[in-house]
Design a protein around this motif. Structure first.
Motif, PDB file in Angstrom:
ATOM      1  N   GLN A 176      31.812  40.775  53.383  1.00  0.00           N
ATOM      2  CA  GLN A 176      31.784  39.326  53.192  1.00  0.00           C
ATOM      3  C   GLN A 176      32.660  38.897  52.015  1.00  0.00           C
ATOM      4  OE1 GLN A 176      27.485  39.480  52.829  1.00  0.00           O
ATOM      5  NE2 GLN A 176      27.237  38.277  54.700  1.00  0.00           N
ATOM      6  N   ALA A 177      33.054  39.864  51.195  1.00  0.00           N
ATOM      7  CA  ALA A 177      33.836  39.570  50.001  1.00  0.00           C
ATOM      8  C   ALA A 177      35.315  39.876  50.191  1.00  0.00           C
ATOM      9  CB  ALA A 177      33.290  40.381  48.827  1.00  0.00           C
ATOM     10  N   ALA A 178      35.754  39.984  51.420  1.00  0.00           N
ATOM     11  CA  ALA A 178      37.113  40.449  51.699  1.00  0.00           C
ATOM     12  C   ALA A 178      38.186  39.594  51.035  1.00  0.00           C
ATOM     13  CB  ALA A 178      37.337  40.505  53.209  1.00  0.00           C
ATOM     14  N   GLU A 179      37.933  38.307  50.861  1.00  0.00           N
ATOM     15  CA  GLU A 179      38.962  37.418  50.303  1.00  0.00           C
ATOM     16  C   GLU A 179      38.819  37.210  48.797  1.00  0.00           C
ATOM     17  OE1 GLU A 179      38.717  33.801  52.487  1.00  0.00           O
ATOM     18  OE2 GLU A 179      39.290  34.702  54.387  1.00  0.00           O
ATOM     19  N   ILE A 180      37.793  37.798  48.195  1.00  0.00           N
ATOM     20  CA  ILE A 180      37.551  37.588  46.767  1.00  0.00           C
ATOM     21  C   ILE A 180      38.653  38.256  45.945  1.00  0.00           C
ATOM     22  CG2 ILE A 180      35.985  38.057  44.851  1.00  0.00           C
ATOM     23  CD1 ILE A 180      34.924  35.980  46.781  1.00  0.00           C
ATOM     24  N   PHE A 209      26.965  47.064  38.795  1.00  0.00           N
ATOM     25  CA  PHE A 209      27.478  47.980  39.809  1.00  0.00           C
ATOM     26  C   PHE A 209      27.796  47.237  41.112  1.00  0.00           C
ATOM     27  CE2 PHE A 209      26.736  50.969  43.365  1.00  0.00           C
ATOM     28  CZ  PHE A 209      27.730  51.892  43.085  1.00  0.00           C
ATOM     29  N   HIS A 210      26.907  46.332  41.511  1.00  0.00           N
ATOM     30  CA  HIS A 210      27.125  45.592  42.753  1.00  0.00           C
ATOM     31  C   HIS A 210      28.356  44.686  42.626  1.00  0.00           C
ATOM     32  CE1 HIS A 210      26.101  44.005  46.640  1.00  0.00           C
ATOM     33  NE2 HIS A 210      26.004  42.778  46.180  1.00  0.00           N
ATOM     34  N   LEU A 211      28.513  44.043  41.487  1.00  0.00           N
ATOM     35  CA  LEU A 211      29.693  43.207  41.262  1.00  0.00           C
ATOM     36  C   LEU A 211      30.959  44.034  41.398  1.00  0.00           C
ATOM     37  CD1 LEU A 211      30.825  40.414  40.383  1.00  0.00           C
ATOM     38  CD2 LEU A 211      30.665  41.231  38.020  1.00  0.00           C
ATOM     39  N   ALA A 212      30.967  45.216  40.809  1.00  0.00           N
ATOM     40  CA  ALA A 212      32.144  46.084  40.893  1.00  0.00           C
ATOM     41  C   ALA A 212      32.457  46.465  42.339  1.00  0.00           C
ATOM     42  CB  ALA A 212      31.944  47.332  40.046  1.00  0.00           C
ATOM     43  N   GLN A 213      31.430  46.696  43.133  1.00  0.00           N
ATOM     44  CA  GLN A 213      31.638  47.052  44.533  1.00  0.00           C
ATOM     45  C   GLN A 213      32.320  45.938  45.316  1.00  0.00           C
ATOM     46  OE1 GLN A 213      27.509  48.185  45.587  1.00  0.00           O
ATOM     47  NE2 GLN A 213      28.368  50.167  46.163  1.00  0.00           N
ATOM     48  N   LEU A 214      32.082  44.703  44.913  1.00  0.00           N
ATOM     49  CA  LEU A 214      32.582  43.555  45.671  1.00  0.00           C
ATOM     50  C   LEU A 214      34.025  43.200  45.345  1.00  0.00           C
ATOM     51  CD1 LEU A 214      29.467  41.211  45.332  1.00  0.00           C
ATOM     52  CD2 LEU A 214      30.110  42.570  47.333  1.00  0.00           C
ATOM     53  N   LEU A 215      34.557  43.730  44.256  1.00  0.00           N
ATOM     54  CA  LEU A 215      35.863  43.294  43.764  1.00  0.00           C
ATOM     55  C   LEU A 215      36.933  44.350  43.998  1.00  0.00           C
ATOM     56  CD1 LEU A 215      34.594  41.838  40.396  1.00  0.00           C
ATOM     57  CD2 LEU A 215      35.398  40.503  42.345  1.00  0.00           C
ATOM     58  N   PRO A 216      38.120  43.942  44.405  1.00  0.00           N
ATOM     59  CA  PRO A 216      39.208  44.898  44.599  1.00  0.00           C
ATOM     60  C   PRO A 216      39.824  45.317  43.269  1.00  0.00           C
ATOM     61  CG  PRO A 216      40.009  42.680  45.003  1.00  0.00           C
ATOM     62  CD  PRO A 216      38.532  42.563  44.758  1.00  0.00           C
ATOM     63  N   PRO A 217      40.457  46.465  43.220  1.00  0.00           N
ATOM     64  CA  PRO A 217      41.158  46.865  41.995  1.00  0.00           C
ATOM     65  C   PRO A 217      42.125  45.775  41.540  1.00  0.00           C
ATOM     66  CG  PRO A 217      41.089  48.682  43.551  1.00  0.00           C
ATOM     67  CD  PRO A 217      40.579  47.481  44.283  1.00  0.00           C
ATOM     68  N   GLY A 218      42.121  45.529  40.251  1.00  0.00           N
ATOM     69  CA  GLY A 218      42.993  44.515  39.683  1.00  0.00           C
ATOM     70  C   GLY A 218      42.383  43.142  39.596  1.00  0.00           C
ATOM     71  N   ALA A 219      41.251  42.902  40.261  1.00  0.00           N
ATOM     72  CA  ALA A 219      40.607  41.590  40.194  1.00  0.00           C
ATOM     73  C   ALA A 219      40.201  41.289  38.756  1.00  0.00           C
ATOM     74  CB  ALA A 219      39.393  41.550  41.109  1.00  0.00           C
ATOM     75  N   ARG A 220      40.389  40.058  38.366  1.00  0.00           N
ATOM     76  CA  ARG A 220      40.116  39.655  36.986  1.00  0.00           C
ATOM     77  C   ARG A 220      38.983  38.635  36.944  1.00  0.00           C
ATOM     78  NH1 ARG A 220      44.729  41.113  33.755  1.00  0.00           N
ATOM     79  NH2 ARG A 220      46.339  42.006  35.095  1.00  0.00           N
ATOM     80  N   GLY A 221      38.279  38.638  35.819  1.00  0.00           N
ATOM     81  CA  GLY A 221      37.173  37.715  35.700  1.00  0.00           C
ATOM     82  C   GLY A 221      36.850  37.384  34.259  1.00  0.00           C
ATOM     83  N   LEU A 222      36.012  36.371  34.114  1.00  0.00           N
ATOM     84  CA  LEU A 222      35.562  35.916  32.801  1.00  0.00           C
ATOM     85  C   LEU A 222      34.042  36.012  32.767  1.00  0.00           C
ATOM     86  CD1 LEU A 222      36.900  34.617  30.226  1.00  0.00           C
ATOM     87  CD2 LEU A 222      36.106  32.417  31.112  1.00  0.00           C
TER      88      LEU A 222
END
Length: 215
Positions: free
Chosen positions: A116-120, A142-155
């Motif tokens: 469901q997070a494919a476009e995140i 851990f769950h947040l990390a699973q949802l994000l692709p390498p290189g994704a940035r956040g605050l």
């Protein structure tokens, strides 16, 4: 979330005990988001989003937003306080509402899966980590990390306070814990600390980048 955590969260919204909600865009978001290097137009994940005005700010910067919120009251208030038509549909365990470029997924963040997070492509956490007790925070990171692709940035905006650090929400999450939780899967940069507030809380602001090989 555990059942007790869910019930407490839902009760807060039902009874209007939402002192954590801000009536303005968080100044740290406006100050630091442009410095993260998040790709233009990247969809931003906002866990435990409430009815945060920060989502509208992100949308105004050209980012589609996907907020996840357990409390139906929060979602309906966000929609009622906004402009534009609302479309509603369902996907898996979630009831989804879309208004403009903001999607609100009604349900448990921990039931949101990578398909469901494919476009995140980015994320923003102002009130998710600090809403969770210590026993749940590692699961969240851990769950947040699973949802994000390498290189994704956040605050990430965290809180610390003196006194009973186990009282909450919001909970005190010191810098040492932030590093333990996120450094296995993210590159962390501590950006700033806020001034101590009257209630004893002090905010800290972090930039995160998901580790891993780039595609």
């Amino acid at each position: 979330m555990q059942v007790s955590e869910e019930n407490e969260w839902l009760s807060r919204w039902r009874e209007g005990r939402i002192g954590f909600h801000r009536d303005a865009v968080h100044p740290a978001l406006a100050r630091f988001w442009p410095t993260l290097g998040a790709p233009s137009g990247a969809k931003v994940l906002v866990p435990l989003c409430g009815k945060s005005l920060d989502m509208r700010w992100l949308a105004e910067q050209g980012h589609p937003v996907l907020g996840i919120e357990l409390a139906t009251d929060a979602i309906e208030q966000f929609l009622a306080e906004g402009d534009g038509e609302v479309s509603r549909y369902r996907a898996g365990d979630f009831d989804i509402c879309r208004q403009g470029s903001v999607e609100l997924w009604g349900g448990d963040f921990f039931h949101f899966h990578i398909k469901q997070a494919a476009e995140i492509g980015a994320f923003y956490d102002r009130a998710a980590l600090i809403a969770l007790p210590e026993a749940t925070r590692q699961r969240y990171a851990f769950h947040l990390a699973q949802l994000l692709p390498p290189g994704a940035r956040g605050l990430l905006i965290s809180l610390t306070r003196g006194g009973d650090v186990n009282a909450g929400p919001p909970y005190s999450v010191p810098a040492e814990e932030v590093r333990v939780l996120f450094e296995p899967n993210f590159e962390l940069t501590h950006l700033a600390d806020g001034e101590p507030e009257a209630n004893g809380f002090r905010e800290s602001v972090w930039a995160l980048k998901r580790r891993g090989p780039m595609a």
